[in-house]
Design an enzyme around this catalytic site. Structure first.
Site, mmCIF file in Angstrom:
data_model
loop_
_atom_site.group_PDB
_atom_site.id
_atom_site.type_symbol
_atom_site.label_atom_id
_atom_site.label_comp_id
_atom_site.label_asym_id
_atom_site.label_seq_id
_atom_site.Cartn_x
_atom_site.Cartn_y
_atom_site.Cartn_z
ATOM 1 N N GLU A 221 102.181 33.927 63.988
ATOM 2 C CA GLU A 221 102.696 33.624 62.652
ATOM 3 C C GLU A 221 101.565 33.317 61.660
ATOM 4 O OE1 GLU A 221 105.829 30.722 63.281
ATOM 5 O OE2 GLU A 221 107.119 32.272 64.141
ATOM 6 N N GLU A 317 109.139 37.320 69.487
ATOM 7 C CA GLU A 317 109.628 35.937 69.494
ATOM 8 C C GLU A 317 110.899 35.758 68.702
ATOM 9 O OE1 GLU A 317 106.814 32.717 68.651
ATOM 10 O OE2 GLU A 317 108.473 31.576 67.784
#
Length: 466
Positions: A221, A317
């Site tokens: 991220e 994810e």
């Protein structure tokens, strides 16, 4: 398979008998059903039948095995520090082996074939650390992984040798960053070479420990800097410069068998991986793009893939938790978005977040305090609870073999959501279908020549194989 806390042994036995139970169907089609209320979970279907379609008409769902898309690597979940700790310390040896077989065996279990691991700590670790905490020494020391993580991964690979492992750092070592901390900050340009050495030396050390790394991403991220657990912002221009000038060439020289994926973040910013892949030097070293589910729509995967059709698509994810709603809502969202949606939008592999957490949604240090794993391991007595997402992933992972191709499936009914796969040019065809309509219905499916019918309750999901 209807019991929420069926002991591991009985679950494994039920899984191994699924194909036997369904194979008696006279139509030659095997089917498994999960209902919206969870009263039937991956239950064999015995009412599938051969039907004739009137001349000039098509079945409700048409499968075209001549039109092929990506080759599937598989489905699975991440082995975080928390998951590995629970598996190694909260289960007896027999229970641990049984759970691993249930999850990773191709013949007797779900056949999970992809996992993701963290390079150093994430929020699901019991301390915050990297593998190179001594300033000035970028060579990875994987000692923290040897206690719980590496033994778990080696067991998984022994059960399923086709297992693919994706490795991701949540942060560079603190001394390489502008914040001087694992929390927040950016990678300092003068430490680009150090970070590249860190990631490559980590990959080499894991291989020597018996755990080959199939894919690396450079940052979890990269557009998010968490407040209380490791994270690091890496903008597109920084990623492109780091890959083209440091990591890409070093990987080609020293770990040529390991692929590199960019992004590893949400569907809502496809312009970020697009910018990196538009850098022609960086793009030479990038094999694909990794995606998360927390913002945006799954169609973003196709937007980027259409621009860069030679790059692979991976989904790496998505967490579930208390926000996911009741059993029906959580199960159906996962099937529609993570199983059907990601693969219809080019994903070769689909990975949920924590494989296992405990009854307190941990252990964790910062970050998500209400996440759950695919399974919940009770830290007091070792009982295993299979969550809605377990069954969503089971509808694909048990029946879609690694190496199968996604093939075309069409429905003119907006309430029927589907994805189909075939292993080999004349091999087994697998159809996953969700009935999002207002009532139970009989659904016809096939290629227009060989056609079948199955009854699907409202909100049910079926996997059908012939």
């Amino acid at each position: 398979m209807t019991g929420k806390t069926c002991p591991i042994g009985c679950l494994l036995a039920a899984l191994s008998l699924l194909s036997v139970s369904a194979s008696a169907n006279p139509a030659g089609v095997e089917g498994w059903l999960t209902t919206a209320d969870g009263s039937r979970k991956l239950s064999p279907m015995e009412d599938v039948k051969v039907v004739q379609i009137a001349k000039g008409q098509n079945p409700d769902i048409v499968i075209n095995t001549q039109k092929r898309f990506q080759k599937i690597a598989g489905f699975g979940a991440s082995i975080t520090d928390a998951s590995a700790y629970l598996i190694q310390t909260k289960l007896s040896e027999n229970a641990r082996q049984a759970l691993m077989r249930e999850l990773f065996s191709r013949s007797a279990g779900l056949g999970f074939s992809v996992t993701r691991i963290t390079i150093g700590a994430s929020d699901f670790s019991q301390s915050h650390y990297s593998y190179a905490d001594v300033p000035g020494n970028p060579l990875a020391d994987i000692a923290p992984a040897r206690t719980h993580l590496i033994p778990t991964l080696k067991t998984m690979r022994a059960i399923n040798p086709q297992l693919k492992i994706i490795a991701t750092p949540w942060s560079a070592p603190a001394w390489m960053k502008t914040s001087g901390s694992l929390i927040k900050g950016r990678l300092k340009p003068e430490n680009y070479g150090d970070f590249a050495r860190y990631l490559v030396s980590y990959t080499i050390a894991m291989r020597k420990a018996g755990v080959p790394i199939d894919m690396l991403t450079i940052q979890n991220e990269p557009h998010f800097e968490p407040e209380n657990y490791p994270g690091m912002r890496v903008e597109p221009a920084e990623r492109a410069a780091f890959i083209s000038g440091h990591l890409g060439p070093k990987m080609r020289r020293e770990i040529p068998g390991t692929k590199l994926l960019d992004w590893d973040h949400n569907w809502d910013q496809p312009e970020s991986p697009t910018a990196v892949l538009s850098d022609h030097t960086a793009a030479r070293y990038i094999d694909g793009v990794a995606w998360h589910c927390y913002a945006g729509e799954v169609a973003a995967q196709s937007l980027v893939r259409d621009r860069f059709p030679k790059k692979e698509t991976w989904f790496t994810e998505c967490a579930a938790g208390q926000w996911s709603g009741n059993w029906e809502k959580a199960f159906n969202w996962s099937v529609r978005n993570l199983i059907i949606g990601t693969t219809r939008n080019w994903a070769k592999g689909v990975v949920m977040w924590n494989l296992a957490l405990d009854e307190n949604n941990g252990p964790h240090l910062g970050g998500c305090g209400n996440c759950r794993g695919l399974v919940t391991i009770n830290s007091k007595n070792g009982d295993v609870t299979r969550e809605p997402e377990y069954y969503a992933f089971a509808h694909a992972s048990k029946f879609v073999r690694s190496g199968a191709d996604r093939v075309a499936s069409y429905s003119g009914d907006k309430h029927l959501e589907t994805v189909a796969f075939q292993y080999g040019k004349r091999g087994q065809t697998t159809l996953i279908v969700y009935n999002g309509g207002p009532a139970e219905r009989t659904v016809t499916f096939g290629d227009g020549k060989s056609n079948y019918a199955a009854t699907l309750p409202k909100g049910a999901v079926a996997t059908l194989i012939w």
